[in-house]
Design an enzyme around this catalytic site. Structure first.
Site, PDB file in Angstrom:
ATOM      1  N   TYR A  27       0.845  -1.206   0.000  1.00  0.00           N
ATOM      2  CA  TYR A  27       0.000   0.000   0.000  1.00  0.00           C
ATOM      3  C   TYR A  27       0.877   1.252   0.000  1.00  0.00           C
ATOM      4  O   TYR A  27       0.646   2.196  -0.752  1.00  0.00           O
ATOM      5  CB  TYR A  27      -0.942  -0.024   1.211  1.00  0.00           C
ATOM      6  CG  TYR A  27      -1.505   1.333   1.570  1.00  0.00           C
ATOM      7  CD1 TYR A  27      -2.460   1.960   0.765  1.00  0.00           C
ATOM      8  CD2 TYR A  27      -1.064   2.007   2.707  1.00  0.00           C
ATOM      9  CE1 TYR A  27      -2.960   3.221   1.090  1.00  0.00           C
ATOM     10  CE2 TYR A  27      -1.565   3.264   3.043  1.00  0.00           C
ATOM     11  CZ  TYR A  27      -2.499   3.866   2.234  1.00  0.00           C
ATOM     12  OH  TYR A  27      -2.978   5.106   2.539  1.00  0.00           O
ATOM     13  N   SER A 109      -2.528  13.826   7.662  1.00  0.00           N
ATOM     14  CA  SER A 109      -3.555  13.525   6.655  1.00  0.00           C
ATOM     15  C   SER A 109      -4.944  13.494   7.279  1.00  0.00           C
ATOM     16  O   SER A 109      -5.100  13.141   8.449  1.00  0.00           O
ATOM     17  CB  SER A 109      -3.247  12.156   6.035  1.00  0.00           C
ATOM     18  OG  SER A 109      -4.363  11.667   5.329  1.00  0.00           O
ATOM     19  N   GLN A 130      -3.831  18.331   6.320  1.00  0.00           N
ATOM     20  CA  GLN A 130      -4.260  18.109   4.930  1.00  0.00           C
ATOM     21  C   GLN A 130      -5.732  17.745   4.902  1.00  0.00           C
ATOM     22  O   GLN A 130      -6.194  16.918   5.679  1.00  0.00           O
ATOM     23  CB  GLN A 130      -3.426  16.991   4.302  1.00  0.00           C
ATOM     24  CG  GLN A 130      -3.868  16.595   2.899  1.00  0.00           C
ATOM     25  CD  GLN A 130      -4.821  15.409   2.897  1.00  0.00           C
ATOM     26  OE1 GLN A 130      -4.736  14.543   3.759  1.00  0.00           O
ATOM     27  NE2 GLN A 130      -5.756  15.386   1.951  1.00  0.00           N
ATOM     28  N   TYR A 132      -9.114  16.448   2.668  1.00  0.00           N
ATOM     29  CA  TYR A 132      -9.857  15.939   1.518  1.00  0.00           C
ATOM     30  C   TYR A 132     -11.277  16.454   1.660  1.00  0.00           C
ATOM     31  O   TYR A 132     -11.811  16.515   2.773  1.00  0.00           O
ATOM     32  CB  TYR A 132      -9.901  14.407   1.527  1.00  0.00           C
ATOM     33  CG  TYR A 132      -8.655  13.720   1.039  1.00  0.00           C
ATOM     34  CD1 TYR A 132      -8.117  13.996  -0.208  1.00  0.00           C
ATOM     35  CD2 TYR A 132      -8.036  12.750   1.818  1.00  0.00           C
ATOM     36  CE1 TYR A 132      -6.985  13.333  -0.665  1.00  0.00           C
ATOM     37  CE2 TYR A 132      -6.903  12.083   1.365  1.00  0.00           C
ATOM     38  CZ  TYR A 132      -6.387  12.375   0.132  1.00  0.00           C
ATOM     39  OH  TYR A 132      -5.271  11.723  -0.327  1.00  0.00           O
ATOM     40  N   THR A 158      -6.027  18.866  -0.770  1.00  0.00           N
ATOM     41  CA  THR A 158      -5.601  17.961  -1.847  1.00  0.00           C
ATOM     42  C   THR A 158      -6.703  17.811  -2.884  1.00  0.00           C
ATOM     43  O   THR A 158      -7.838  17.459  -2.548  1.00  0.00           O
ATOM     44  CB  THR A 158      -5.223  16.590  -1.253  1.00  0.00           C
ATOM     45  OG1 THR A 158      -4.146  16.796  -0.346  1.00  0.00           O
ATOM     46  CG2 THR A 158      -4.797  15.616  -2.335  1.00  0.00           C
ATOM     47  N   ARG A 167      -5.193   0.924  -7.915  1.00  0.00           N
ATOM     48  CA  ARG A 167      -3.959   0.439  -7.261  1.00  0.00           C
ATOM     49  C   ARG A 167      -4.027  -1.083  -7.213  1.00  0.00           C
ATOM     50  O   ARG A 167      -4.632  -1.669  -6.324  1.00  0.00           O
ATOM     51  CB  ARG A 167      -3.855   1.014  -5.849  1.00  0.00           C
ATOM     52  CG  ARG A 167      -4.319   2.478  -5.750  1.00  0.00           C
ATOM     53  CD  ARG A 167      -3.245   3.424  -5.307  1.00  0.00           C
ATOM     54  NE  ARG A 167      -3.725   4.812  -5.392  1.00  0.00           N
ATOM     55  CZ  ARG A 167      -4.169   5.523  -4.359  1.00  0.00           C
ATOM     56  NH1 ARG A 167      -4.171   4.992  -3.151  1.00  0.00           N
ATOM     57  NH2 ARG A 167      -4.574   6.774  -4.531  1.00  0.00           N
ATOM     58  N   LYS A 256      -2.831  21.137  -3.151  1.00  0.00           N
ATOM     59  CA  LYS A 256      -1.889  20.047  -3.447  1.00  0.00           C
ATOM     60  C   LYS A 256      -2.457  19.131  -4.527  1.00  0.00           C
ATOM     61  O   LYS A 256      -3.622  18.719  -4.452  1.00  0.00           O
ATOM     62  CB  LYS A 256      -1.631  19.240  -2.170  1.00  0.00           C
ATOM     63  CG  LYS A 256      -0.796  17.988  -2.368  1.00  0.00           C
ATOM     64  CD  LYS A 256      -0.407  17.393  -1.030  1.00  0.00           C
ATOM     65  CE  LYS A 256       0.414  16.129  -1.166  1.00  0.00           C
ATOM     66  NZ  LYS A 256      -0.385  14.974  -1.562  1.00  0.00           N
ATOM     67  N   HIS A 280       0.442  12.917  -6.684  1.00  0.00           N
ATOM     68  CA  HIS A 280       0.075  12.018  -5.578  1.00  0.00           C
ATOM     69  C   HIS A 280       1.051  10.830  -5.499  1.00  0.00           C
ATOM     70  O   HIS A 280       0.656   9.699  -5.217  1.00  0.00           O
ATOM     71  CB  HIS A 280      -1.364  11.514  -5.764  1.00  0.00           C
ATOM     72  CG  HIS A 280      -2.125  11.359  -4.469  1.00  0.00           C
ATOM     73  ND1 HIS A 280      -2.961  12.319  -3.973  1.00  0.00           N
ATOM     74  CD2 HIS A 280      -2.168  10.351  -3.558  1.00  0.00           C
ATOM     75  CE1 HIS A 280      -3.497  11.911  -2.832  1.00  0.00           C
ATOM     76  NE2 HIS A 280      -3.028  10.720  -2.550  1.00  0.00           N
ATOM     77  N   ARG A 283       0.210   7.758  -7.746  1.00  0.00           N
ATOM     78  CA  ARG A 283      -0.870   6.867  -7.284  1.00  0.00           C
ATOM     79  C   ARG A 283      -2.211   7.189  -7.924  1.00  0.00           C
ATOM     80  O   ARG A 283      -3.200   6.528  -7.656  1.00  0.00           O
ATOM     81  CB  ARG A 283      -1.017   6.975  -5.761  1.00  0.00           C
ATOM     82  CG  ARG A 283       0.190   6.493  -5.032  1.00  0.00           C
ATOM     83  CD  ARG A 283       0.207   6.986  -3.606  1.00  0.00           C
ATOM     84  NE  ARG A 283      -0.678   6.275  -2.698  1.00  0.00           N
ATOM     85  CZ  ARG A 283      -0.415   5.109  -2.144  1.00  0.00           C
ATOM     86  NH1 ARG A 283       0.702   4.494  -2.429  1.00  0.00           N
ATOM     87  NH2 ARG A 283      -1.264   4.550  -1.309  1.00  0.00           N
TER      88      ARG A 283
HETATM   89  C1  FMN Z   1       0.774   5.443   1.127  1.00  0.00           C
HETATM   90  C2  FMN Z   1       0.472   6.852   0.691  1.00  0.00           C
HETATM   91  C3  FMN Z   1      -0.634   7.497   1.213  1.00  0.00           C
HETATM   92  C4  FMN Z   1      -0.900   8.815   0.850  1.00  0.00           C
HETATM   93  N1  FMN Z   1      -1.968   9.461   1.433  1.00  0.00           N
HETATM   94  C5  FMN Z   1      -2.171  10.762   1.150  1.00  0.00           C
HETATM   95  C6  FMN Z   1      -3.184  11.494   1.831  1.00  0.00           C
HETATM   96  O1  FMN Z   1      -3.861  10.978   2.716  1.00  0.00           O
HETATM   97  N2  FMN Z   1      -3.369  12.786   1.464  1.00  0.00           N
HETATM   98  C7  FMN Z   1      -2.612  13.401   0.495  1.00  0.00           C
HETATM   99  O2  FMN Z   1      -2.819  14.567   0.207  1.00  0.00           O
HETATM  100  N3  FMN Z   1      -1.635  12.734  -0.138  1.00  0.00           N
HETATM  101  C8  FMN Z   1      -1.385  11.441   0.180  1.00  0.00           C
HETATM  102  N4  FMN Z   1      -0.367  10.778  -0.450  1.00  0.00           N
HETATM  103  C9  FMN Z   1       0.514  11.502  -1.386  1.00  0.00           C
HETATM  104  C10 FMN Z   1       1.693  12.126  -0.620  1.00  0.00           C
HETATM  105  O3  FMN Z   1       1.254  13.193   0.182  1.00  0.00           O
HETATM  106  C11 FMN Z   1       2.762  12.673  -1.569  1.00  0.00           C
HETATM  107  O4  FMN Z   1       2.156  13.486  -2.535  1.00  0.00           O
HETATM  108  C12 FMN Z   1       3.569  11.567  -2.261  1.00  0.00           C
HETATM  109  O5  FMN Z   1       3.808  10.492  -1.366  1.00  0.00           O
HETATM  110  C13 FMN Z   1       4.899  12.108  -2.757  1.00  0.00           C
HETATM  111  O6  FMN Z   1       5.637  11.127  -3.408  1.00  0.00           O
HETATM  112  P1  FMN Z   1       6.823  10.275  -2.708  1.00  0.00           P
HETATM  113  O7  FMN Z   1       6.144   9.260  -1.853  1.00  0.00           O
HETATM  114  O8  FMN Z   1       7.538   9.689  -3.853  1.00  0.00           O
HETATM  115  O9  FMN Z   1       7.663  11.228  -1.881  1.00  0.00           O
HETATM  116  C14 FMN Z   1      -0.076   9.473  -0.091  1.00  0.00           C
HETATM  117  C15 FMN Z   1       1.029   8.807  -0.617  1.00  0.00           C
HETATM  118  C16 FMN Z   1       1.318   7.515  -0.229  1.00  0.00           C
HETATM  119  C17 FMN Z   1       2.565   6.851  -0.768  1.00  0.00           C
END
Ligand code: FMN
Length: 383
Positions: A27, A109, A130, A132, A158, A167, A256, A280, A283
């Site tokens: 995940y 988050s 952050q 949503y 976000t 995913r 974001k 993101h 993702r």
């Molecule tokens: C497991 C996971 C959960 C995430 N959950 C959120 C979230 O709850 N809210 C959000 O704005 N971004 C979320 N993101 C995106 C991260 O804030 C961020 O944009 C991203 O991880 C940056 O890339 P990096 O992991 O390569 O540094 C998530 C990313 C991952 C990997």
């Protein structure tokens, strides 16, 4: 045998893989689709070459910055990670403590395990929150009031998740799937990691969504996380909601998930204080470009009028330097902090943040730059 000391992103990732149940590791690690955007995020930073400069007095190097009017030790924040608190016992609390020790902001988050109040009770300085957009705007108002009361003054809204990207790892591991088969699959993966089971859910519960739990009872069960997101996240969000939020939130507002120049300009016209150039972490939209590629154009378009942060694939101090040279004011790290925390706990994360800062300082020394504000396009080797 004395184990080697985990030092880099990859070291901590390998430790995490040994410690976390498979579904949780995947995940955190995974992206959407065939994970090409995820891979490009990383690979494209490596293409950015820096100019080696010599015979500059670099004894007094300063990595400190001001972001949004607050002073930090370096231009980096911890990104919001949903379920980040499952990486270690009360994970967000430990990450907050490490970020304060390192002098950088932590972002909680909406779907963190620890809630706003739990963090506020431990915080020594304001952290970021952050958001949503949830279907029920009454809940959103209550949550942002709660964030303000918890001392948050920076709200990161976000906007790149109107619905979750595909995913496949989560589906394979039963993470996003209802039913007995998925439950058994996850149970087997948990039992294969008894250390994690004992430390994190058993000794570190409750494993519910700390902030949302108060407002939406269905949020008490991270097992049905995906279902909860599908039903509660609002896919009808538009620029009108940004206007609405701008009026409601008196603090600093960052948008974001901006990857397009037109969207960036529109965000700044809507009165936000800054943007996070992000896909993101690879993702969401498979096939979207990397953030390293999109950053320069966006920074040229809005950099004079708003703070520009960037994330995706940042692994060390050299990447922070590269991002600044391409026009960013700072970066966010996502998986880097999760791996350091899961692999090494709070001390591991403190060490990783220290290493990033040291690498940034050395990069400044070897490119002949003493202050963060002096890092710019001139530092890039474009020959
Ligand atoms: C497991 C996971 C959960 C995430 N959950 C959120 C979230 O709850 N809210 C959000 O704005 N971004 C979320 N993101 C995106 C991260 O804030 C961020 O944009 C991203 O991880 C940056 O890339 P990096 O992991 O390569 O540094 C998530 C990313 C991952 C990997």
């Amino acid at each position: 045998m004395i184990r080697r000391i985990p030092t880099t992103f990859e070291d901590f990732q390998a430790c995490s893989r040994r410690r976390l149940p498979r579904f949780l590791y995947d995940y955190y690690a995974g992206g959407s689709g065939r994970e090409r955007t995820l891979a490009a995020n990383r690979a494209d930073w490596d293409e950015v070459r820096l100019r080696q400069r010599v015979l500059v007095d670099v004894e007094a190097i300063d990595t400190a910055v001001t972001l949004g009017g607050e002073d930090y030790s370096m231009p980096l924040a911890l990104a919001p990670i949903g379920l980040g608190g499952m990486a270690a016992r009360r994970g967000e609390l430990q990450a907050l403590a490490a970020s304060e020790q390192a002098g950088v902001p932590f972002t909680l988050s909406t779907v963190g395990i620890c809630g706003l109040e739990e963090l506020a009770a431990a915080a020594g300085r304001p952290f970021w929150f952050q958001l949503y957009m949830i279907r029920d705007r009454g809940v959103v108002e209550a949550v942002i009031d709660q964030a303000w009361a918890a001392g948050c003054r920076t709200l990161v809204f976000t906007v790149d998740l109107p619905m979750p990207g595909p995913r496949h790892r989560d589906t394979r591991n039963g993470m996003a799937v209802p039913g007995a088969r998925a439950r058994l699959l996850k149970l087997g993966q948990v039992l294969a990691r008894p250390g994690w089971l004992w430390n994190v859910p058993l000794r570190g519960g409750p494993m519910s969504l700390g902030t949302m739990n108060l407002h939406v009872p269905a949020a008490s069960d991270p097992d049905s996380f995906r279902k909860w997101i599908d039903t509660q996240f609002d896919p009808r969000v538009t620029w009108d909601d940004v206007d609405w939020l701008r009026k409601k939130w008196q603090g600093r507002l960052l948008l974001k998930g901006i990857l397009d120049r037109e969207d960036a300009s529109r965000a700044v016209d809507a009165g936000v204080d800054g943007i996070v150039v992000s896909n993101h972490g690879g993702r969401q939209l498979e096939g979207a470009d990397s953030t390293a590629h999109k950053l320069p154009g966006i920074a040229r378009a809005v950099g004079e009028r708003a703070e520009v942060l960037v994330d995706g694939g940042i692994r060390g101090g050299i990447d922070v330097y590269r991002a600044l040279a391409l026009g960013a004011n700072g970066v966010l790290i996502g998986r880097a902090w999760v791996w350091a925390l899961a692999g090494g706990g709070r001390p591991g994360l403190e060490r990783m943040l220290g290493n990033i800062r040291e690498e940034l300082r050395l990069a400044m020394a070897l490119t002949g730059v003493k202050r963060i504000a002096d890092i710019g396009p001139d530092c890039l080797d474009t020959e």
